[in-house]
Design a protein around this motif. Sequence first.
Motif, PDB file in Angstrom:
ATOM      1  N   MET A   1       0.854  -1.181   0.000  1.00  0.00           N
ATOM      2  CA  MET A   1       0.000   0.000   0.000  1.00  0.00           C
ATOM      3  C   MET A   1       0.893   1.235   0.000  1.00  0.00           C
ATOM      4  N   GLU A   2       0.425   2.255  -0.692  1.00  0.00           N
ATOM      5  CA  GLU A   2       1.162   3.495  -0.820  1.00  0.00           C
ATOM      6  C   GLU A   2       0.709   4.500   0.230  1.00  0.00           C
ATOM      7  N   THR A   3       1.658   5.293   0.740  1.00  0.00           N
ATOM      8  CA  THR A   3       1.289   6.336   1.689  1.00  0.00           C
ATOM      9  C   THR A   3       0.721   7.542   0.938  1.00  0.00           C
ATOM     10  N   LYS A   4      -0.001   8.380   1.660  1.00  0.00           N
ATOM     11  CA  LYS A   4      -0.543   9.597   1.051  1.00  0.00           C
ATOM     12  C   LYS A   4       0.599  10.511   0.602  1.00  0.00           C
ATOM     13  N   THR A   5       1.670  10.561   1.377  1.00  0.00           N
ATOM     14  CA  THR A   5       2.816  11.402   1.022  1.00  0.00           C
ATOM     15  C   THR A   5       3.428  10.961  -0.293  1.00  0.00           C
ATOM     16  N   ARG A   6       3.603   9.663  -0.474  1.00  0.00           N
ATOM     17  CA  ARG A   6       4.164   9.159  -1.731  1.00  0.00           C
ATOM     18  C   ARG A   6       3.248   9.501  -2.903  1.00  0.00           C
ATOM     19  N   SER A   7       1.947   9.358  -2.715  1.00  0.00           N
ATOM     20  CA  SER A   7       0.999   9.705  -3.769  1.00  0.00           C
ATOM     21  C   SER A   7       1.104  11.180  -4.143  1.00  0.00           C
ATOM     22  N   VAL A   8       1.247  12.042  -3.150  1.00  0.00           N
ATOM     23  CA  VAL A   8       1.360  13.473  -3.405  1.00  0.00           C
ATOM     24  C   VAL A   8       2.653  13.792  -4.160  1.00  0.00           C
ATOM     25  N   VAL A   9       3.769  13.217  -3.732  1.00  0.00           N
ATOM     26  CA  VAL A   9       5.051  13.469  -4.396  1.00  0.00           C
ATOM     27  C   VAL A   9       5.000  13.008  -5.851  1.00  0.00           C
ATOM     28  N   LYS A  10       4.463  11.824  -6.084  1.00  0.00           N
ATOM     29  CA  LYS A  10       4.335  11.320  -7.459  1.00  0.00           C
ATOM     30  C   LYS A  10       3.470  12.252  -8.291  1.00  0.00           C
ATOM     31  N   ALA A  11       2.364  12.701  -7.729  1.00  0.00           N
ATOM     32  CA  ALA A  11       1.451  13.576  -8.453  1.00  0.00           C
ATOM     33  C   ALA A  11       2.111  14.919  -8.779  1.00  0.00           C
ATOM     34  N   VAL A  12       2.836  15.484  -7.834  1.00  0.00           N
ATOM     35  CA  VAL A  12       3.497  16.767  -8.059  1.00  0.00           C
ATOM     36  C   VAL A  12       4.562  16.650  -9.142  1.00  0.00           C
ATOM     37  N   LEU A  13       5.391  15.630  -9.077  1.00  0.00           N
ATOM     38  CA  LEU A  13       6.435  15.448 -10.088  1.00  0.00           C
ATOM     39  C   LEU A  13       5.842  15.220 -11.475  1.00  0.00           C
ATOM     40  N   TRP A  14       4.816  14.419 -11.547  1.00  0.00           N
ATOM     41  CA  TRP A  14       4.155  14.167 -12.830  1.00  0.00           C
ATOM     42  C   TRP A  14       3.575  15.472 -13.387  1.00  0.00           C
ATOM     43  N   ASN A  15       2.982  16.272 -12.508  1.00  0.00           N
ATOM     44  CA  ASN A  15       2.379  17.514 -12.965  1.00  0.00           C
ATOM     45  C   ASN A  15       3.404  18.573 -13.354  1.00  0.00           C
ATOM     46  N   LEU A  16       4.569  18.562 -12.751  1.00  0.00           N
ATOM     47  CA  LEU A  16       5.628  19.472 -13.198  1.00  0.00           C
ATOM     48  C   LEU A  16       6.051  19.149 -14.623  1.00  0.00           C
ATOM     49  N   LEU A  17       6.152  17.878 -14.917  1.00  0.00           N
ATOM     50  CA  LEU A  17       6.465  17.459 -16.284  1.00  0.00           C
ATOM     51  C   LEU A  17       5.343  17.878 -17.232  1.00  0.00           C
ATOM     52  N   GLY A  18       4.115  17.633 -16.835  1.00  0.00           N
ATOM     53  CA  GLY A  18       2.968  18.026 -17.647  1.00  0.00           C
ATOM     54  C   GLY A  18       2.875  19.536 -17.822  1.00  0.00           C
ATOM     55  N   LEU A  19       3.231  20.289 -16.786  1.00  0.00           N
ATOM     56  CA  LEU A  19       3.215  21.745 -16.861  1.00  0.00           C
ATOM     57  C   LEU A  19       4.175  22.239 -17.938  1.00  0.00           C
TER      58      LEU A  19
END
Length: 67
Positions: A1-19
């Motif tokens: 299971m993934e922690t909420k913190t890991r999910s947030v970090v993954k989402a932020v990094l992915w969105n920086l690339l998308g940005l």
Amino acid sequence: METKTRSVVKAVLWNLLGLAVMALVGLIMTGSIAVGGAMALINAALGLSMYFIYERVWDGIEWGRDA
């Protein structure tokens, strides 16, 4: 299971690339840095929110996981 913190970090990094990609596409399509940047920021905000929710939903689904 993934922690909420890991999910947030993954989402932020992915969105920086998308940005970066969306800003470039917006600039190419409109010729305007301001319009391209605005498109990228709106896309990043929506994408970040949706990706985080998507990850949290899938974290609760057991299908396809090894024991």
